[in-house]
Design a protein around this motif. Sequence first.
Motif, PDB file in Angstrom:
ATOM      1  N   TYR A 325      36.563  27.463  42.708  1.00 38.00           N
ATOM      2  CA  TYR A 325      36.016  28.298  41.467  1.00 38.00           C
ATOM      3  C   TYR A 325      36.770  27.729  40.390  1.00 38.00           C
ATOM      4  O   TYR A 325      37.732  28.084  39.998  1.00 38.00           O
ATOM      5  CB  TYR A 325      36.047  29.750  41.521  1.00 38.00           C
ATOM      6  CG  TYR A 325      35.553  30.358  42.767  1.00 38.00           C
ATOM      7  CD1 TYR A 325      33.990  30.547  42.506  1.00 38.00           C
ATOM      8  CD2 TYR A 325      35.811  30.655  44.048  1.00 38.00           C
ATOM      9  CE1 TYR A 325      33.493  31.521  43.345  1.00 38.00           C
ATOM     10  CE2 TYR A 325      35.155  31.128  45.087  1.00 38.00           C
ATOM     11  CZ  TYR A 325      34.052  31.764  44.785  1.00 38.00           C
ATOM     12  OH  TYR A 325      33.213  32.354  45.767  1.00 38.00           O
ATOM     13  N   SER A 330      34.281  32.712  36.715  1.00 33.63           N
ATOM     14  CA  SER A 330      34.881  32.791  37.940  1.00 33.63           C
ATOM     15  C   SER A 330      36.185  31.754  38.013  1.00 33.63           C
ATOM     16  O   SER A 330      36.140  31.387  39.336  1.00 33.63           O
ATOM     17  CB  SER A 330      34.068  32.692  39.103  1.00 33.63           C
ATOM     18  OG  SER A 330      33.000  31.535  38.991  1.00 33.63           O
ATOM     19  N   THR A 332      39.305  29.861  38.375  1.00 32.25           N
ATOM     20  CA  THR A 332      40.364  30.224  38.951  1.00 32.25           C
ATOM     21  C   THR A 332      41.595  29.061  38.630  1.00 32.25           C
ATOM     22  O   THR A 332      41.256  28.029  38.299  1.00 32.25           O
ATOM     23  CB  THR A 332      40.499  30.666  40.339  1.00 32.25           C
ATOM     24  OG1 THR A 332      39.858  29.368  41.081  1.00 32.25           O
ATOM     25  CG2 THR A 332      39.726  31.820  40.609  1.00 32.25           C
ATOM     26  N   GLY A 343      41.112  30.404  43.899  1.00 34.47           N
ATOM     27  CA  GLY A 343      39.834  30.688  44.710  1.00 34.47           C
ATOM     28  C   GLY A 343      39.091  29.614  45.185  1.00 34.47           C
ATOM     29  O   GLY A 343      38.723  28.756  44.902  1.00 34.47           O
ATOM     30  N   THR A 392      33.293  40.058  41.540  1.00 31.98           N
ATOM     31  CA  THR A 392      34.036  38.996  41.218  1.00 31.98           C
ATOM     32  C   THR A 392      35.767  39.276  40.615  1.00 31.98           C
ATOM     33  O   THR A 392      36.475  38.488  40.425  1.00 31.98           O
ATOM     34  CB  THR A 392      33.856  38.253  39.647  1.00 31.98           C
ATOM     35  OG1 THR A 392      33.681  39.340  38.757  1.00 31.98           O
ATOM     36  CG2 THR A 392      32.250  37.781  39.928  1.00 31.98           C
ATOM     37  N   LEU A 395      38.529  37.619  42.467  1.00 33.52           N
ATOM     38  CA  LEU A 395      39.200  36.308  41.983  1.00 33.52           C
ATOM     39  C   LEU A 395      40.197  36.568  40.769  1.00 33.52           C
ATOM     40  O   LEU A 395      40.652  35.499  40.267  1.00 33.52           O
ATOM     41  CB  LEU A 395      38.207  35.477  41.541  1.00 33.52           C
ATOM     42  CG  LEU A 395      37.145  35.148  42.673  1.00 33.52           C
ATOM     43  CD1 LEU A 395      35.776  34.161  42.079  1.00 33.52           C
ATOM     44  CD2 LEU A 395      37.826  34.385  44.072  1.00 33.52           C
ATOM     45  N   THR A 412      42.559  32.789  47.499  1.00 30.68           N
ATOM     46  CA  THR A 412      41.692  33.707  47.807  1.00 30.68           C
ATOM     47  C   THR A 412      40.512  32.876  48.614  1.00 30.68           C
ATOM     48  O   THR A 412      39.896  31.845  47.751  1.00 30.68           O
ATOM     49  CB  THR A 412      40.992  34.700  46.699  1.00 30.68           C
ATOM     50  OG1 THR A 412      41.996  35.301  45.928  1.00 30.68           O
ATOM     51  CG2 THR A 412      40.007  35.397  47.024  1.00 30.68           C
TER      52      THR A 412
END
Length: 448
Positions: A325, A330, A332, A343, A392, A395, A412
């Motif tokens: 991600y 989102s 990360t 993530g 979300t 995350l 994650t």
Amino acid sequence: MTALRPERDSSPYGGEAAYGGADAFEGAGGFEAAVDRLADPLTDPLPGQPRTEQPVTAGRQEGWSEPERYARDWYPGQDRPRPQSPAQTPPRQPRHAAQAQTQQQSYEETYAPSYEEPAAVPYEQPAAVPYEDPGTAPYGQPVAPALPLDDETVALRIPDAPEKPRIGESATPAPGGRAARRKAARRHGRHGGAQEASEGLEPAEKGAEAPLSRLEARRAARARKPSAGVVVSRVIGEVFITTGVLMLLFVTYQLWWSNVRAHQQAGSAAHHLQEDWAKGKRNPGSFSPGQGFAILHIPKLDVVAPIAEGISKTKVLDRGMVGHYGEGDSKTAMPDAKSGNFGLAGHRNTHGEPFRYINRLKPGDEIVVETQDDYYVYEMTSILPVTPPSNTSVLDPIPRGSTFTKPGRYITLTTCTPEFTSKYRMIVWGKMVEDRPRSKGKPDALVG
């Protein structure tokens, strides 16, 4: 000159008069009496038939004497009837006195002076006459059927009993005699006769079929032509069959071929990435979408998958890789960041399915991320079995729903659930426990 037979001169039956001599015609009606004394051919028995002894009654009404009646009733080949003595058979009274006197005198002269018992003549069975005419037989015997003649021996031949046909042979015998059938069997073999017979019957059967008229031919053609309902049902059936075959092919592709293809692509990407690292080719800190930059190891699940930038389905996930991600809301952190949440996303089913069994991870299981310079080792801490795809917050730098309460270096893993669907998401969290440079070698999780 031949002498006269002694019995004609010394016969006790009256000499020549008994055999129709000159004395037999004397008196009234002598000629008629002589004619009546002759044997009647209509009363002769058939050859081989025994003659029954008739009573000496013929001529009595006409006034015949005893010798005359004896001569009339005697036949060759039979025992002569025993003449009766005057005491046993008294003469019957004739119609005329003159004839009675003549018969009385002849009877007394013949039997009274010298009566002797005649010797019994032995009976001899007449020789059997050969039977020639098959259509006739002696009286009282059955008529024998006519038998065929053999052409070779010109003798009577008894017809052979019909033989049962062997397996594969024709039940109809070959024309001709036994010799002809044997020749046909040697010429055509055991099964040749039956084959020729069947071939010979085919033209006859075909010729027996009468040709159809034009109207009958049209009716037969219309009868053979399928109706509209039959055509529609056939089309629908073919559509269903085609649809079923296509669905089967699609399922086979999804469950089997997609995995095979994704494993090939993921393995190729990991190999090229390791070659670049071995050659010392440096990559910048930021990567373009779809570009691989790390390798994920999950020793417990025997998973080795390359990590690429982005979560594009066609460019990353469907190629058997794990996506990072790194774009949009989102986005990360990277694993080398001092604090943050790393993530990742991957397929649980089909297309390589790298996260197929992440639900089996237990707290303490290692998750290793290999990069060009370091090995990052994480330990699994908690799992969220089901959550909506819109959640979300899992995350975030401090993931909501996890056991983390302060900032740190976290990982994650997200995937779809239940299996073969994308309705919900499953979340697995882990905490970094070791940052090991490649110069120190592989961590213990990969060595063991």
